[in-house]
Design an enzyme around this catalytic site. Structure first.
Site, PDB file in Angstrom:
ATOM      1  N   TYR B 251      20.929  -5.241  14.940  1.00 22.73           N
ATOM      2  CA  TYR B 251      21.359  -4.652  13.664  1.00 22.73           C
ATOM      3  C   TYR B 251      20.634  -5.308  12.486  1.00 22.73           C
ATOM      4  O   TYR B 251      20.765  -6.510  12.271  1.00 22.73           O
ATOM      5  CB  TYR B 251      22.882  -4.851  13.539  1.00 22.73           C
ATOM      6  CG  TYR B 251      23.476  -4.580  12.181  1.00 22.73           C
ATOM      7  CD1 TYR B 251      23.223  -3.387  11.500  1.00 22.73           C
ATOM      8  CD2 TYR B 251      24.323  -5.502  11.564  1.00 22.73           C
ATOM      9  CE1 TYR B 251      23.776  -3.140  10.255  1.00 22.73           C
ATOM     10  CE2 TYR B 251      24.892  -5.270  10.323  1.00 22.73           C
ATOM     11  CZ  TYR B 251      24.609  -4.090   9.671  1.00 22.73           C
ATOM     12  OH  TYR B 251      25.165  -3.855   8.443  1.00 22.73           O
ATOM     13  N   ASP B 336      29.890  -9.144  18.775  1.00 25.78           N
ATOM     14  CA  ASP B 336      30.282  -8.204  17.731  1.00 25.78           C
ATOM     15  C   ASP B 336      30.681  -6.895  18.418  1.00 25.78           C
ATOM     16  O   ASP B 336      29.829  -6.187  18.942  1.00 25.78           O
ATOM     17  CB  ASP B 336      29.101  -8.009  16.776  1.00 25.78           C
ATOM     18  CG  ASP B 336      29.410  -7.021  15.660  1.00 25.78           C
ATOM     19  OD1 ASP B 336      30.431  -6.308  15.747  1.00 25.78           O
ATOM     20  OD2 ASP B 336      28.622  -6.956  14.698  1.00 25.78           O
ATOM     21  N   ILE B 338      32.331  -4.210  17.097  1.00 22.44           N
ATOM     22  CA  ILE B 338      32.829  -3.311  16.052  1.00 22.44           C
ATOM     23  C   ILE B 338      32.781  -1.833  16.453  1.00 22.44           C
ATOM     24  O   ILE B 338      33.461  -1.008  15.861  1.00 22.44           O
ATOM     25  CB  ILE B 338      32.086  -3.572  14.719  1.00 22.44           C
ATOM     26  CG1 ILE B 338      32.863  -2.976  13.545  1.00 22.44           C
ATOM     27  CG2 ILE B 338      30.656  -3.058  14.759  1.00 22.44           C
ATOM     28  CD1 ILE B 338      32.428  -3.434  12.189  1.00 22.44           C
ATOM     29  N   LYS B 374      34.058   1.343  11.603  1.00 23.13           N
ATOM     30  CA  LYS B 374      33.409   2.310  12.493  1.00 23.13           C
ATOM     31  C   LYS B 374      34.460   3.113  13.273  1.00 23.13           C
ATOM     32  O   LYS B 374      34.486   4.318  13.217  1.00 23.13           O
ATOM     33  CB  LYS B 374      32.483   1.590  13.470  1.00 23.13           C
ATOM     34  CG  LYS B 374      31.563   0.562  12.827  1.00 23.13           C
ATOM     35  CD  LYS B 374      30.620   1.147  11.790  1.00 23.13           C
ATOM     36  CE  LYS B 374      29.680   0.087  11.218  1.00 23.13           C
ATOM     37  NZ  LYS B 374      28.823   0.578  10.137  1.00 23.13           N
TER      38      LYS B 374
END
Lengths: 533, 533
Positions: B251, B336, B338, B374
């Site tokens: 990311y 992560d 998410i 998200k």
């Protein structure tokens, strides 16, 4: 599983099912125990809750055998966190935080917990929460969802600018300008607004403002409280190892908010009681030269106006003196004006923005911190502001605001609340009156106990001289009194040493979390400590 | 004023009043002009708006004379900000940010702006905003003000724990646990909840959770978005100059979120298309050794699961491999997660928490990042989570959360929304279905253009191989294609080089900001670029 089945076969016969279940479990328990003792355990892992540990133990028992061996194999020791993280993780022994914690754990409440700790350590305003409540009850729903619901949900749910919605910046600019016009101006607006529909009020306010102090919305960066606002601004103005000069006594939170992550040093510059703790430019000059000598680069002076913890205002002459000083030294001035609307008494609050409007200083070195936690009694909303004319500061702090963004629902709610000019003007007027009454009552109460306060015109606290009550005239004596106030009288006041006050025996006492009816009890508790002296 | 009056006397006679006003104004204008040219001006001060400058000029003209001389006197030059602030203030030329900005300035909208830029660069989910809207319309008011309004306003307006309300932590724990159980579990809950009143749902969920993955609410720190969550966690795990290993592509925001203020280095560890960009433990091993050789201390491995930008999931074996790796090296693992609830397809998402529950690793070195931006389509609410078993990390990050607190109104709203189990389960099911459909449509569209995507099971994007479309097989060639996509086709896709992908020609394309009906247009625009090759 692999082991349980053969063991069941061994334990055939009467009670075999019970033994076949118990024996392998017991064996595995001791195996686990053995393995745990012989693998590096982390001292930093918290004890899991009992239900958790039982469950995970049961489920992992039959699957973790090979894993135990594997994971133990190469581990070089317990996991370590960073040295800066470890420094933060350690408990605070600063009396400011110790006192706050004690009160939070067992807070006084006249009806439900009359023996609890009285909180004079937190600058929170509960005097006018009823007005906020009434507004929320009436306007909550309408403030967020318009008839065009499609638009509204996009404005609430999707990504928004990290440094604040322009709508809120506009209305905040007007609001800050408004505060600086003082009370008489609010009354004028009160007469006007009956001619305007609600939707037009914000434009109206912007229009009205142009004649006086104007805050340009595009020079605002909004953050989740004034705490990140001051951190972000500091990060932008100084590099790690640089310093700020801070007239002291100063707000104890700055040692945390400015120093923790930025690596900036704060240099207290003592103010004296003989001068009601007003700022001394010669003292700043001396501190600046001393820093220079030891090779520390001073990047700014930071002040609070109205002052926290004293409650006095910085007069126009001193503001000009500060501006001259930072200009001459080619450094910055940060003015924290978070109590701008929480003033009372006869002295008129003057924002540094007002001086900049009429005097021809270089605006790019002057920055204002503001927030709604104090003046609007909504610390739970987390609304902070950086106001700056410096486009580099604005560019950098807008980017850093991504780490401290205000949620869109809260911003929409505030646009609605701040646009309600009638509510805001009434709120500020009533709040000021209540604040003044409470301050007078509290200061009178202390006076009857023989405790005098510094002269003040703003803030949610008074700055009380208890030097006559301390055993030895030293920080040690002051902290002994603080300890007795906290542990004998169950009253948490903030000792001056946490504010870097150079004279021992001063205490900040926040009175705005109390009811009027609490004052006799608080004074009685303090009297106990005085009498036990 | 002092000067205007004598000059009026000089200009007596016919028209004296006019001249007496104009002459001193003109003289002062030139004096101002002279002084301005001969004092150091700040290049960083933005031009004030015309109305502002006129007004302040007029008001200051007759008051600023002596001040001009004074303030000019000692100024040592234009005000400078910190070097780290200046670095941030400079414009971004990273294609990731350039593309985002272009789209934000002129966004495509099928009806209102059909010629605008199509945003494939932002991982924002608009597919299910209608569900969020409907819930807000029905529940907004009730969710915040109970009948005991006194209590409610205190819970909204006053200071709250900086690291999140325990109520929200509890319901968030259940929610994260819930996500990990997958879709079939949601259906079970759906059948159950009709027997429970709303107020009991949160307890019910907590109860249900105990049998499976349990997230302990007291191990949660809530922050204003996942961005500060990852920054705070990184600050706690590593000191400035330390490094994290990051399987790449990763990311692009991490280069900003992790590096800007913490001073931590990110070391990309390349994954390859031949392996569908799955994580390679030997590659991590090599990167670790190389860092060691050049004296850089690696403190953690950070991964995203589901992966951003590829969209693949980390399988159980790789997770165990990662845990073995960080155990052996005595470092940390940050996962992560998410996009945990934004999965589709047949592969089952496995949280690292699930592995920890059944395998006996040292939990104190494993940390999870989560957020609601998200999976619940509410980035505007700014809700992030650090989940850790490490009590030092929890203690330090709870303190740092004061810089990134979520406003109380938003937290209360979320408690209400997440407690509405029927809504949440329906939302997640419908959202997953819509996501899957959209993904299939988009990937098929690209396929028809001859562009293949990596195999994926989660996220709001696909990872498209456009290497056949680039002129030279290099980063330069990739960026030329990005430029044509953006400036010729008006389509903003994220080039792989900004994600540190080692193979040129890959692009992340987020499809969840589009309507189904937009897809033909997007494909048509991309086709234009292909044909102009």
């Amino acid at each position: 599983m692999r082991l349980i089945v053969p063991l069941q076969a061994v334990a055939q016969g009467r009670g075999g099912l019970v033994l076949g279940s118990l024996i392998p479990c017991a064996l595995f328990y001791f195996l686990q125990f053995y393995l745990r003792r012989h693998r590096p355990s982390s001292s930093s892992s918290p004890p899991p809750s009992s239900s958790d540990s039982n469950l995970s133990e049961l489920t992992s028992m039959h699957r973790s055998f090979s894993r135990n061996l594997l994971s133990t194999r190469g581990s070089a020791g317990p996991s370590c966190i960073s040295s800066r993280g470890a420094a933060l993780a350690r408990g605070d022994d600063n009396p400011y935080y110790v006192g706050l914690k004690r009160c939070a754990e067992d807070p006084y409440d006249a009806s439900s917990n009359p023996d609890g700790f009285v909180q004079l350590g937190l600058a929170e305003n509960r005097l006018s929460l009823d007005l906020i409540r009434d507004w929320l009850v009436s306007n909550w729903k309408d403030s967020l969802l318009s008839e065009e619901q499609e638009l509204s949900v996009r404005g609430l749910a999707t990504y928004q600018p990290h440094d604040g919605l322009m709508e809120l910046k506009m209305i905040m600019s007007s609001f800050i300008g408004w505060l600086n016009e003082g009370y008489s101006f609010l009354l004028e607006i009160n007469c006007f607004i009956i001619f305007f529909i609600k939707q037009a009020v914000s434009e109206f306010m912007g229009h009205i403002m142009q004649g006086s102090i104007s805050f340009n919305p595009s020079q605002l960066v909004l953050t989740a409280g004034a705490t990140p606002a001051v951190e972000i601004l500091s990060f932008c103005l100084a590099d790690a190892g640089n310093a700020f000069l801070v007239p002291s006594p100063y707000y104890p939170g700055w040692d945390r908010d400015i120093k923790w992550r930025t690596g900036i040093e704060l240099i207290p510059v003592p103010c004296r009681s003989t001068n009601n703790f007003n700022i001394s430019i010669p003292a700043l000059e001396r501190a600046f030269n001393q820093s220079k000598k030891r090779g520390v680069k001073v990047r700014a002076v930071i002040v609070s106006n109205p002052n926290n913890p004293v409650g006095n205002l910085i007069d126009q002459e001193t503001l000009i003196g500060l501006l001259d000083f930072v200009t001459e030294k080619n450094i910055h001035l940060i003015s924290d004006e978070i109590f701008a609307g929480s003033t009372y008494g006869n002295d008129q609050f003057v924002s540094v923005a007002e001086i900049l409007d009429v005097e021809n200083f270089d605006k790019s070195r002057v920055h204002i911190i503001y927030g709604l936690s104090k003046d609007l009694s909504i610390p739970g909303f987390r609304i902070g502001v950086i106001y700056s004319h410096n486009e580099n500061v604005l560019a950098a702090s807008s980017k850093l605001a991504r780490f401290s963004s205000i949620s869109a629902p809260t911003q929409r709610l505030l646009v609605s609340m701040l646009s309600d000019a009638r509510f805001i003007s009434e709120y500020l007027a009533i709040n000021r009156e209540r604040l003044q009454n409470m301050q007078a009552l509290f200061v009178d109460g202390l006076k009857e106990l023989g405790i005098k306060c510094a002269s003040s015109s703003g803030g949610l606290y008074c700055w009380a001289d208890m030097s006559k009550l301390i055993g030895s005239y030293s920080e040690k004596g002051e902290l002994q009194l603080w300890d007795r106030l906290l542990n004998v009288a169950k009253v948490n006041a903030t000792p001056g040493s946490t504010c870097h006050c150079i004279e021992p025996g001063w205490f900040r006492c926040c009175f705005s979390t109390l009811e009027k009816s609490d004052i006799p009890l608080v004074m009685e508790r303090i009297r106990t400590v005085i009498q036990s002296n």
